[in-house]
Design a protein around this motif. Structure first.
Motif, PDB file in Angstrom:
ATOM      1  N   ALA A  91       0.825  -1.207   0.000  1.00 11.55           N
ATOM      2  CA  ALA A  91       0.000   0.000   0.000  1.00 11.55           C
ATOM      3  C   ALA A  91       0.862   1.260   0.000  1.00 11.55           C
ATOM      4  CB  ALA A  91      -0.935  -0.006   1.207  1.00 11.55           C
ATOM      5  N   GLY A  92       1.932   1.244   0.813  1.00 12.81           N
ATOM      6  CA  GLY A  92       2.836   2.388   0.833  1.00 12.81           C
ATOM      7  C   GLY A  92       3.494   2.612  -0.510  1.00 12.81           C
ATOM      8  N   ALA A  93       3.933   1.530  -1.142  1.00 17.42           N
ATOM      9  CA  ALA A  93       4.543   1.637  -2.466  1.00 17.42           C
ATOM     10  C   ALA A  93       3.535   2.146  -3.490  1.00 17.42           C
ATOM     11  CB  ALA A  93       5.087   0.276  -2.894  1.00 17.42           C
ATOM     12  N   PHE A  94       2.294   1.686  -3.370  1.00 16.84           N
ATOM     13  CA  PHE A  94       1.246   2.115  -4.306  1.00 16.84           C
ATOM     14  C   PHE A  94       1.000   3.615  -4.215  1.00 16.84           C
ATOM     15  CE2 PHE A  94      -3.278   3.131  -4.897  1.00 16.84           C
ATOM     16  CZ  PHE A  94      -3.425   2.789  -6.239  1.00 16.84           C
ATOM     17  N   PHE A  95       0.866   4.115  -2.985  1.00 18.61           N
ATOM     18  CA  PHE A  95       0.573   5.536  -2.824  1.00 18.61           C
ATOM     19  C   PHE A  95       1.748   6.408  -3.266  1.00 18.61           C
ATOM     20  CE2 PHE A  95      -2.886   4.052  -0.092  1.00 18.61           C
ATOM     21  CZ  PHE A  95      -3.908   4.858  -0.549  1.00 18.61           C
ATOM     22  N   LEU A  96       2.967   5.919  -3.097  1.00 17.43           N
ATOM     23  CA  LEU A  96       4.110   6.656  -3.634  1.00 17.43           C
ATOM     24  C   LEU A  96       4.057   6.707  -5.157  1.00 17.43           C
ATOM     25  CD1 LEU A  96       7.202   5.554  -1.488  1.00 17.43           C
ATOM     26  CD2 LEU A  96       6.285   7.856  -1.750  1.00 17.43           C
ATOM     27  N   GLY A  97       3.583   5.628  -5.770  1.00 11.55           N
ATOM     28  CA  GLY A  97       3.539   5.569  -7.221  1.00 11.55           C
ATOM     29  C   GLY A  97       2.423   6.378  -7.848  1.00 11.55           C
ATOM     30  N   ILE A  98       1.430   6.791  -7.048  1.00 13.53           N
ATOM     31  CA  ILE A  98       0.305   7.548  -7.588  1.00 13.53           C
ATOM     32  C   ILE A  98       0.766   8.857  -8.228  1.00 13.53           C
ATOM     33  CG2 ILE A  98      -1.679   8.952  -6.859  1.00 13.53           C
ATOM     34  CD1 ILE A  98      -2.590   6.708  -5.125  1.00 13.53           C
ATOM     35  N   ARG A  99       1.871   9.412  -7.732  1.00 10.95           N
ATOM     36  CA  ARG A  99       2.343  10.685  -8.291  1.00 10.95           C
ATOM     37  C   ARG A  99       2.597  10.584  -9.789  1.00 10.95           C
ATOM     38  NH1 ARG A  99       6.562   7.901  -6.437  1.00 10.95           N
ATOM     39  NH2 ARG A  99       8.556   8.029  -7.542  1.00 10.95           N
ATOM     40  N   ASN A 100       2.955   9.387 -10.263  1.00  7.17           N
ATOM     41  CA  ASN A 100       3.234   9.227 -11.690  1.00  7.17           C
ATOM     42  C   ASN A 100       1.993   9.465 -12.541  1.00  7.17           C
ATOM     43  OD1 ASN A 100       5.888   8.570 -11.062  1.00  7.17           O
ATOM     44  ND2 ASN A 100       5.478   6.382 -10.990  1.00  7.17           N
ATOM     45  N   ALA A 101       0.808   9.186 -11.982  1.00  7.39           N
ATOM     46  CA  ALA A 101      -0.427   9.442 -12.719  1.00  7.39           C
ATOM     47  C   ALA A 101      -0.603  10.936 -12.966  1.00  7.39           C
ATOM     48  CB  ALA A 101      -1.622   8.882 -11.953  1.00  7.39           C
ATOM     49  N   PHE A 102      -0.239  11.746 -11.983  1.00  7.60           N
ATOM     50  CA  PHE A 102      -0.341  13.201 -12.150  1.00  7.60           C
ATOM     51  C   PHE A 102       0.710  13.709 -13.133  1.00  7.60           C
ATOM     52  CE2 PHE A 102      -2.261  12.307  -8.020  1.00  7.60           C
ATOM     53  CZ  PHE A 102      -3.466  12.977  -8.147  1.00  7.60           C
ATOM     54  N   TYR A 103       1.904  13.105 -13.104  1.00  9.12           N
ATOM     55  CA  TYR A 103       2.900  13.446 -14.115  1.00  9.12           C
ATOM     56  C   TYR A 103       2.334  13.185 -15.508  1.00  9.12           C
ATOM     57  CZ  TYR A 103       6.472  13.221 -10.373  1.00  9.12           C
ATOM     58  OH  TYR A 103       7.215  13.408  -9.244  1.00  9.12           O
ATOM     59  N   GLY A 104       1.650  12.048 -15.647  1.00  8.83           N
ATOM     60  CA  GLY A 104       1.126  11.650 -16.944  1.00  8.83           C
ATOM     61  C   GLY A 104       0.131  12.646 -17.506  1.00  8.83           C
ATOM     62  N   LEU A 105      -0.685  13.242 -16.639  1.00  7.59           N
ATOM     63  CA  LEU A 105      -1.656  14.226 -17.099  1.00  7.59           C
ATOM     64  C   LEU A 105      -0.967  15.410 -17.768  1.00  7.59           C
ATOM     65  CD1 LEU A 105      -4.102  14.265 -14.040  1.00  7.59           C
ATOM     66  CD2 LEU A 105      -4.455  13.177 -16.259  1.00  7.59           C
ATOM     67  N   ARG A 106       0.143  15.839 -17.201  1.00  8.30           N
ATOM     68  CA  ARG A 106       0.884  16.976 -17.772  1.00  8.30           C
ATOM     69  C   ARG A 106       1.672  16.561 -19.008  1.00  8.30           C
ATOM     70  NH1 ARG A 106       1.463  21.298 -19.872  1.00  8.30           N
ATOM     71  NH2 ARG A 106       3.171  22.724 -19.377  1.00  8.30           N
ATOM     72  N   LEU A 107       2.349  15.421 -18.923  1.00  8.09           N
ATOM     73  CA  LEU A 107       3.183  14.990 -20.045  1.00  8.09           C
ATOM     74  C   LEU A 107       2.352  14.639 -21.274  1.00  8.09           C
ATOM     75  CD1 LEU A 107       5.913  12.777 -18.319  1.00  8.09           C
ATOM     76  CD2 LEU A 107       6.058  15.162 -19.047  1.00  8.09           C
ATOM     77  N   SER A 108       1.144  14.163 -21.078  1.00  2.00           N
ATOM     78  CA  SER A 108       0.314  13.808 -22.232  1.00  2.00           C
ATOM     79  C   SER A 108       0.022  15.032 -23.090  1.00  2.00           C
ATOM     80  CB  SER A 108      -0.993  13.169 -21.764  1.00  2.00           C
ATOM     81  OG  SER A 108      -1.783  14.099 -21.033  1.00  2.00           O
ATOM     82  N   GLN A 109      -0.095  16.197 -22.463  1.00  2.00           N
ATOM     83  CA  GLN A 109      -0.326  17.433 -23.199  1.00  2.00           C
ATOM     84  C   GLN A 109       0.934  17.892 -23.927  1.00  2.00           C
ATOM     85  OE1 GLN A 109      -1.688  20.173 -20.232  1.00  2.00           O
ATOM     86  NE2 GLN A 109      -3.664  19.152 -19.949  1.00  2.00           N
ATOM     87  N   LEU A 110       2.074  17.756 -23.276  1.00  2.00           N
ATOM     88  CA  LEU A 110       3.320  18.224 -23.874  1.00  2.00           C
ATOM     89  C   LEU A 110       3.784  17.329 -25.021  1.00  2.00           C
ATOM     90  CD1 LEU A 110       5.411  19.225 -20.708  1.00  2.00           C
ATOM     91  CD2 LEU A 110       4.031  20.691 -22.177  1.00  2.00           C
ATOM     92  N   LEU A 111       3.649  16.021 -24.845  1.00  2.00           N
ATOM     93  CA  LEU A 111       4.174  15.074 -25.829  1.00  2.00           C
ATOM     94  C   LEU A 111       3.202  14.830 -26.979  1.00  2.00           C
ATOM     95  CD1 LEU A 111       5.728  12.476 -23.355  1.00  2.00           C
ATOM     96  CD2 LEU A 111       6.932  14.253 -24.635  1.00  2.00           C
ATOM     97  N   ALA A 112       1.905  14.813 -26.687  1.00  2.00           N
ATOM     98  CA  ALA A 112       0.877  14.570 -27.709  1.00  2.00           C
ATOM     99  C   ALA A 112       1.234  13.359 -28.569  1.00  2.00           C
ATOM    100  CB  ALA A 112       0.692  15.810 -28.581  1.00  2.00           C
ATOM    101  N   LEU A 113       1.500  12.240 -27.921  1.00  2.00           N
ATOM    102  CA  LEU A 113       1.904  11.029 -28.636  1.00  2.00           C
ATOM    103  C   LEU A 113       0.703  10.362 -29.301  1.00  2.00           C
ATOM    104  CD1 LEU A 113       4.265   9.517 -25.915  1.00  2.00           C
ATOM    105  CD2 LEU A 113       4.955  10.682 -28.015  1.00  2.00           C
ATOM    106  N   PRO A 114       0.933   9.595 -30.374  1.00  2.00           N
ATOM    107  CA  PRO A 114      -0.150   8.829 -30.995  1.00  2.00           C
ATOM    108  C   PRO A 114      -0.765   7.863 -29.988  1.00  2.00           C
ATOM    109  CG  PRO A 114       1.790   8.880 -32.410  1.00  2.00           C
ATOM    110  CD  PRO A 114       2.211   9.466 -31.101  1.00  2.00           C
ATOM    111  N   ARG A 115      -2.033   7.568 -30.151  1.00  2.00           N
ATOM    112  CA  ARG A 115      -2.752   6.745 -29.184  1.00  2.00           C
ATOM    113  C   ARG A 115      -2.117   5.367 -28.984  1.00  2.00           C
ATOM    114  NH1 ARG A 115      -7.572   8.530 -27.374  1.00  2.00           N
ATOM    115  NH2 ARG A 115      -8.501  10.354 -28.403  1.00  2.00           N
ATOM    116  N   PHE A 116      -1.630   4.761 -30.068  1.00  2.00           N
ATOM    117  CA  PHE A 116      -1.103   3.404 -29.932  1.00  2.00           C
ATOM    118  C   PHE A 116       0.227   3.379 -29.188  1.00  2.00           C
ATOM    119  CE2 PHE A 116       0.919   4.959 -33.770  1.00  2.00           C
ATOM    120  CZ  PHE A 116       2.197   4.419 -33.721  1.00  2.00           C
TER     121      PHE A 116
END
Length: 259
Positions: A91-116
């Motif tokens: 559980a502790g490891a999981f909650f530490l890893g949640i931050r990566n989901a928030f990184y993804g929200l920002r990076l998805s806008q900057l990178l605009a990678l193809p869906r696949f």
């Protein structure tokens, strides 16, 4: 040539160095290789620590291949090494890893990678790739920085994890080497420069106080979970410290505060 267009100056990125100008590909690759190589080598410490905590070679390598987020991996094996409950450790490891989901929200806008490509790229959304990608002035530079950092770090981290796990027996008592501190040290070195505002520093400081204060009284791994309360506590206190329009402090706010 859309990739070479300057990235939008959204909040939090407008003060990035060199924003709106192109950056040579070689400079981006050099920076990305530096970060990927430096952090990737610390996978050796994880391999040694994981093997010393009782995980098998297969389990250790699977964590690096599939989880691939150093702070969470070290948190998991560190809690297991001192006899922590496996569910609490996970559980502790999981909650530490949640931050990566928030990184993804920002990076998805900057990178605009193809869906696949996005499901594959998601595996590389971690502290280091985010730190290299965000300051880049163009989409092309952001994509290069993300790809080179992610590829370099993923390959080196997994190779050194394997080497560390295989060499754990030769090192003897792994705790005596203090290698379990390498991962958190790298994480703190990356995190510290990002704490630019007073609120961010206060939140981080309060989280540290919570962890250290609760270590003697809570099961292993639990203090990390409780430290997440630092953010809402600071936000609550900040909300009570909003100044009135005439510049005077509201109730419960010290003069001069409110930003």
């Amino acid at each position: 040539m859309a990739e070479q267009t300057a990235l939008p100056q959204s909040s939090g990125a407008s003060d990035a160095p060199g924003a709106g100008t192109e950056k040579p590909d070689g400079a981006v690759v050099r920076d990305a290789l530096g970060v990927g190589t430096a952090v990737g080598l610390s996978g050796f410490a994880f391999g040694v620590t994981s093997a010393g905590s009782g995980l098998s070679l297969l389990q250790t390598c699977a964590l690096s291949l599939l989880v691939f987020t150093g702070a969470s991996q070290f948190a998991l094996v560190g809690a297991l090494a001192v006899g922590g409950n496996p569910y609490t450790a996970a559980a502790g490891a999981f909650f530490l890893g949640i931050r990566n989901a928030f990184y993804g929200l920002r990076l998805s806008q900057l990178l605009a990678l193809p869906r696949f490509v996005r499901p594959l790229a998601a595996q590389w959304v971690i502290d280091e790739t985010t730190a290299v990608t965000l300051p880049q002035p163009t989409r092309r530079a952001a994509r290069i920085g993300f790809t080179v950092t992610g590829l370099t770090l993923y390959v080196l981290w997994n190779l050194t994890t394997l080497g560390g796990a295989l060499g754990a027996e030769a090192l003897g008592d792994t705790a005596a080497w203090g290698l379990d501190a390498a991962g958190p040290a790298v994480f703190l070195a990356l995190l510290a420069p990002m704490l630019k505002s007073t609120m961010e520093r206060v939140t981080a400081g309060l989280a540290v106080v919570l962890v250290l204060g609760l270590l003697p009284v809570l099961p292993t791994g639990a203090p990390v979970l409780v430290s997440a309360l630092a953010a809402p506590i600071v936000l609550f206190l900040k909300g009570r410290g909003v100044n009135t329009s005439d510049g005077t402090a509201t109730e419960g706010t010290a003069p001069g505060e409110g930003r």
